[in-house]
Write a protein that holds these residues in place. Sequence first.
Motif, PDB file in Angstrom:
ATOM      1  N   GLY A 284       0.849  -1.185   0.000  1.00 33.59           N
ATOM      2  CA  GLY A 284       0.000   0.000   0.000  1.00 33.59           C
ATOM      3  C   GLY A 284       0.889   1.240   0.000  1.00 33.59           C
ATOM      4  O   GLY A 284       1.917   1.264   0.675  1.00 33.59           O
ATOM      5  N   VAL A 285       0.500   2.261  -0.748  1.00 30.98           N
ATOM      6  CA  VAL A 285       1.336   3.454  -0.863  1.00 30.98           C
ATOM      7  C   VAL A 285       0.564   4.695  -0.419  1.00 30.98           C
ATOM      8  O   VAL A 285      -0.515   4.997  -0.940  1.00 30.98           O
ATOM      9  CB  VAL A 285       1.827   3.650  -2.320  1.00 30.98           C
ATOM     10  CG1 VAL A 285       2.756   4.845  -2.403  1.00 30.98           C
ATOM     11  CG2 VAL A 285       2.514   2.394  -2.833  1.00 30.98           C
ATOM     12  N   GLU A 286       1.126   5.384   0.563  1.00 33.38           N
ATOM     13  CA  GLU A 286       0.533   6.629   1.048  1.00 33.38           C
ATOM     14  C   GLU A 286       1.304   7.819   0.493  1.00 33.38           C
ATOM     15  O   GLU A 286       2.439   7.668   0.032  1.00 33.38           O
ATOM     16  CB  GLU A 286       0.597   6.669   2.572  1.00 33.38           C
ATOM     17  CG  GLU A 286      -0.180   5.559   3.243  1.00 33.38           C
ATOM     18  CD  GLU A 286      -0.177   5.679   4.759  1.00 33.38           C
ATOM     19  OE1 GLU A 286      -1.254   5.632   5.347  1.00 33.38           O
ATOM     20  OE2 GLU A 286       0.908   5.819   5.359  1.00 33.38           O
ATOM     21  N   SER A 287       0.700   9.001   0.620  1.00 33.50           N
ATOM     22  CA  SER A 287       1.380  10.201   0.139  1.00 33.50           C
ATOM     23  C   SER A 287       2.293  10.773   1.208  1.00 33.50           C
ATOM     24  O   SER A 287       1.859  11.084   2.318  1.00 33.50           O
ATOM     25  CB  SER A 287       0.369  11.271  -0.267  1.00 33.50           C
ATOM     26  OG  SER A 287       1.074  12.482  -0.521  1.00 33.50           O
TER      27      SER A 287
ATOM     28  N   LEU B 146      -6.201  11.498  -1.607  1.00 34.39           N
ATOM     29  CA  LEU B 146      -5.391  10.878  -0.542  1.00 34.39           C
ATOM     30  C   LEU B 146      -5.295  11.774   0.690  1.00 34.39           C
ATOM     31  O   LEU B 146      -4.653  11.428   1.676  1.00 34.39           O
ATOM     32  CB  LEU B 146      -3.976  10.573  -1.066  1.00 34.39           C
ATOM     33  CG  LEU B 146      -3.878   9.649  -2.278  1.00 34.39           C
ATOM     34  CD1 LEU B 146      -2.425   9.397  -2.647  1.00 34.39           C
ATOM     35  CD2 LEU B 146      -4.593   8.326  -2.049  1.00 34.39           C
ATOM     36  N   ASP B 147      -5.963  12.919   0.627  1.00 35.16           N
ATOM     37  CA  ASP B 147      -5.841  13.951   1.651  1.00 35.16           C
ATOM     38  C   ASP B 147      -6.770  13.686   2.831  1.00 35.16           C
ATOM     39  O   ASP B 147      -7.744  14.394   3.047  1.00 35.16           O
ATOM     40  CB  ASP B 147      -6.194  15.309   1.005  1.00 35.16           C
ATOM     41  CG  ASP B 147      -5.383  16.447   1.605  1.00 35.16           C
ATOM     42  OD1 ASP B 147      -4.678  16.209   2.597  1.00 35.16           O
ATOM     43  OD2 ASP B 147      -5.476  17.564   1.071  1.00 35.16           O
ATOM     44  N   TYR B 148      -6.492  12.644   3.595  1.00 35.56           N
ATOM     45  CA  TYR B 148      -7.377  12.249   4.699  1.00 35.56           C
ATOM     46  C   TYR B 148      -6.511  11.749   5.849  1.00 35.56           C
ATOM     47  O   TYR B 148      -5.627  10.915   5.636  1.00 35.56           O
ATOM     48  CB  TYR B 148      -8.330  11.148   4.202  1.00 35.56           C
ATOM     49  CG  TYR B 148      -9.343  10.669   5.216  1.00 35.56           C
ATOM     50  CD1 TYR B 148     -10.305  11.546   5.721  1.00 35.56           C
ATOM     51  CD2 TYR B 148      -9.339   9.358   5.670  1.00 35.56           C
ATOM     52  CE1 TYR B 148     -11.233  11.109   6.648  1.00 35.56           C
ATOM     53  CE2 TYR B 148     -10.271   8.908   6.598  1.00 35.56           C
ATOM     54  CZ  TYR B 148     -11.218   9.793   7.080  1.00 35.56           C
ATOM     55  OH  TYR B 148     -12.139   9.361   8.004  1.00 35.56           O
TER      56      TYR B 148
ATOM     57  N   TYR C  25       3.398  -1.068   4.005  1.00 34.01           N
ATOM     58  CA  TYR C  25       2.952   0.274   3.622  1.00 34.01           C
ATOM     59  C   TYR C  25       4.159   1.180   3.432  1.00 34.01           C
ATOM     60  O   TYR C  25       5.018   1.265   4.309  1.00 34.01           O
ATOM     61  CB  TYR C  25       1.976   0.816   4.664  1.00 34.01           C
ATOM     62  CG  TYR C  25       0.715  -0.030   4.718  1.00 34.01           C
ATOM     63  CD1 TYR C  25      -0.351   0.242   3.873  1.00 34.01           C
ATOM     64  CD2 TYR C  25       0.624  -1.138   5.553  1.00 34.01           C
ATOM     65  CE1 TYR C  25      -1.495  -0.558   3.873  1.00 34.01           C
ATOM     66  CE2 TYR C  25      -0.504  -1.950   5.562  1.00 34.01           C
ATOM     67  CZ  TYR C  25      -1.563  -1.650   4.724  1.00 34.01           C
ATOM     68  OH  TYR C  25      -2.678  -2.457   4.721  1.00 34.01           O
ATOM     69  N   ASN C  26       4.214   1.812   2.286  1.00 39.44           N
ATOM     70  CA  ASN C  26       5.316   2.700   1.946  1.00 39.44           C
ATOM     71  C   ASN C  26       4.775   4.070   1.572  1.00 39.44           C
ATOM     72  O   ASN C  26       3.567   4.241   1.428  1.00 39.44           O
ATOM     73  CB  ASN C  26       6.100   2.125   0.771  1.00 39.44           C
ATOM     74  CG  ASN C  26       7.015   1.008   1.219  1.00 39.44           C
ATOM     75  OD1 ASN C  26       7.930   1.217   2.007  1.00 39.44           O
ATOM     76  ND2 ASN C  26       6.754  -0.187   0.735  1.00 39.44           N
ATOM     77  N   THR C  27       5.685   5.017   1.390  1.00 40.81           N
ATOM     78  CA  THR C  27       5.244   6.354   0.984  1.00 40.81           C
ATOM     79  C   THR C  27       6.009   6.820  -0.251  1.00 40.81           C
ATOM     80  O   THR C  27       7.108   6.355  -0.533  1.00 40.81           O
ATOM     81  CB  THR C  27       5.485   7.390   2.103  1.00 40.81           C
ATOM     82  OG1 THR C  27       6.883   7.465   2.372  1.00 40.81           O
ATOM     83  CG2 THR C  27       4.746   7.026   3.377  1.00 40.81           C
ATOM     84  N   VAL C  28       5.373   7.749  -0.944  1.00 41.52           N
ATOM     85  CA  VAL C  28       5.934   8.350  -2.152  1.00 41.52           C
ATOM     86  C   VAL C  28       5.641   9.843  -2.068  1.00 41.52           C
ATOM     87  O   VAL C  28       4.562  10.240  -1.605  1.00 41.52           O
ATOM     88  CB  VAL C  28       5.261   7.695  -3.389  1.00 41.52           C
ATOM     89  CG1 VAL C  28       5.259   8.628  -4.575  1.00 41.52           C
ATOM     90  CG2 VAL C  28       5.912   6.362  -3.734  1.00 41.52           C
TER      91      VAL C  28
ATOM     92  N   SER D 256      -3.565   7.339  -8.189  1.00 42.14           N
ATOM     93  CA  SER D 256      -2.961   6.119  -8.738  1.00 42.14           C
ATOM     94  C   SER D 256      -1.481   6.328  -9.040  1.00 42.14           C
ATOM     95  O   SER D 256      -0.694   5.375  -9.019  1.00 42.14           O
ATOM     96  CB  SER D 256      -3.669   5.703 -10.029  1.00 42.14           C
ATOM     97  OG  SER D 256      -5.055   5.933  -9.965  1.00 42.14           O
ATOM     98  N   SER D 257      -1.089   7.566  -9.326  1.00 40.02           N
ATOM     99  CA  SER D 257       0.306   7.859  -9.671  1.00 40.02           C
ATOM    100  C   SER D 257       1.248   7.596  -8.491  1.00 40.02           C
ATOM    101  O   SER D 257       2.438   7.348  -8.690  1.00 40.02           O
ATOM    102  CB  SER D 257       0.445   9.310 -10.123  1.00 40.02           C
ATOM    103  OG  SER D 257      -0.439   9.556 -11.193  1.00 40.02           O
ATOM    104  N   PHE D 258       0.726   7.639  -7.273  1.00 40.79           N
ATOM    105  CA  PHE D 258       1.558   7.291  -6.101  1.00 40.79           C
ATOM    106  C   PHE D 258       1.900   5.801  -6.143  1.00 40.79           C
ATOM    107  O   PHE D 258       3.022   5.405  -5.837  1.00 40.79           O
ATOM    108  CB  PHE D 258       0.855   7.673  -4.793  1.00 40.79           C
ATOM    109  CG  PHE D 258       0.881   9.149  -4.529  1.00 40.79           C
ATOM    110  CD1 PHE D 258       0.002  10.003  -5.177  1.00 40.79           C
ATOM    111  CD2 PHE D 258       1.818   9.703  -3.670  1.00 40.79           C
ATOM    112  CE1 PHE D 258       0.045  11.379  -4.978  1.00 40.79           C
ATOM    113  CE2 PHE D 258       1.877  11.074  -3.458  1.00 40.79           C
ATOM    114  CZ  PHE D 258       0.980  11.921  -4.108  1.00 40.79           C
ATOM    115  N   ALA D 259       0.927   4.974  -6.521  1.00 41.44           N
ATOM    116  CA  ALA D 259       1.197   3.535  -6.655  1.00 41.44           C
ATOM    117  C   ALA D 259       2.174   3.292  -7.805  1.00 41.44           C
ATOM    118  O   ALA D 259       3.110   2.497  -7.678  1.00 41.44           O
ATOM    119  CB  ALA D 259      -0.113   2.782  -6.894  1.00 41.44           C
TER     120      ALA D 259
END
Length: 395
Positions: A255-258, A305-307, A325-328, A352-355
């Motif tokens: 899973g990728v978070e911002s 993703l702003d939550y 879980y990772n971040t970008v 989707s571009s974060f993934a």
Amino acid sequence: MLRVDKSGYYGDYGGRFVPETLMPALMELETAFNKCWKDRKFRAELDSLLRDYSGRPTPLYHAQNLSSRWGAQVFLKREDLNHTGAHKINNTLGQALLAKYLGKKRIIAETGAGQHGTATAAACALMGLRCVVYMGKIDAERQHPNLLRMRMLGAEVIEIDQGTGTLKEATTAAIQDWVTNVRNTHYIIGSTVGPHPFPEIVRKFQSVIGRETKKQIKNQAGRLPDYIVACVGGGSNSIGIFDAFLKDTDVHLIGVESAGEGLSSGKHAATLKKGSPGVLHGSLSYLLQDRDGQILLTETVSAGLDYPGVGPVHSFLKDQQRVKYNTVTDREAVAAFGELCRFEGIIPALESSFALAHARKISRKANRKTIVIVNLSGRGDKDLESISHYEKNRR
Ligand SMILES: *Cc1c(COP(=O)(O)O)cnc(C)c1O
């Protein structure tokens, strides 16, 4: 492996932290959902809507240009090709049908990027239900095309000017509406968040993504993938594609978070990476909060993703270490967005571009045989303004 108990907990997370007046509605919803999910007629009606109205099954596309640039074999699950442009419609069609079954004629929803509001408005128009959508004022500005689309589809959009003017306040307003109008109103929650049984309902309605993907990759590659990567806002597109693979422990689920401007900048939306357990919007899960339990501001280029919260199921899967879980950063996501546009002719959603950006990192370190599936949760027409704004400010 993944089971929700009677009180709505996945391990330590979830539950029903709501005013007493909502408890009967949540109980009624749980009973109705369990019945419908097992009911052949309900499922046949839903399946035919998913097929003929939304366009499922969505393709699993082998992106060969990206694959030769990045190193691994990259496949895209094309949720962007759904009617209304994202995976959200899988859930809104299901819940609107459920509302009809419950005899509720009025629907409310909250929306961040406007994708859930649009998908809800479409489902309500289709099924003859009244639709009210709450949206933060800042989001309404950032995602103006979606605001217009919702109104065109017959929804009443109420802009919320309080606080940060984003999804958090819109959700609070929707919950208040539901408390007041619960007898004739169904609240269509847009992600795997909120009090039980919502996270479970959304997970089940989105699980179609993973079931299709599993069949498709077996057909196209003759085996299961090495990695599945999906962005995490509230967590619905990610659990949707992960769900069918949870028991396949050789498949890495990510899973990728911002990370926004960077994790150390404090301007991000990395709930699982930087948050801690607490209660928000009816359930106990990781959230971004200060030492007094006050909710922290999130900041990212991507409205979806702003939550500051995340679905309880992801908190559980994080602790179990079944999903990593990772971040970008925003910058990395915008770069990946550009690559998909230019080398595949596909404009992806910023979310989707974060993934995609994370899949790029994995692919660079992998070999040619590695299979990486990215859940392309939505299309990016809605984000063109945000992107050009972002690029202008960087210059
Ligand atoms: C809403 C949205 C998201 C984030 O929500 P999840 O519940 O985490 O899936 C991601 N991508 C798109 C295109 C969206 O519209």
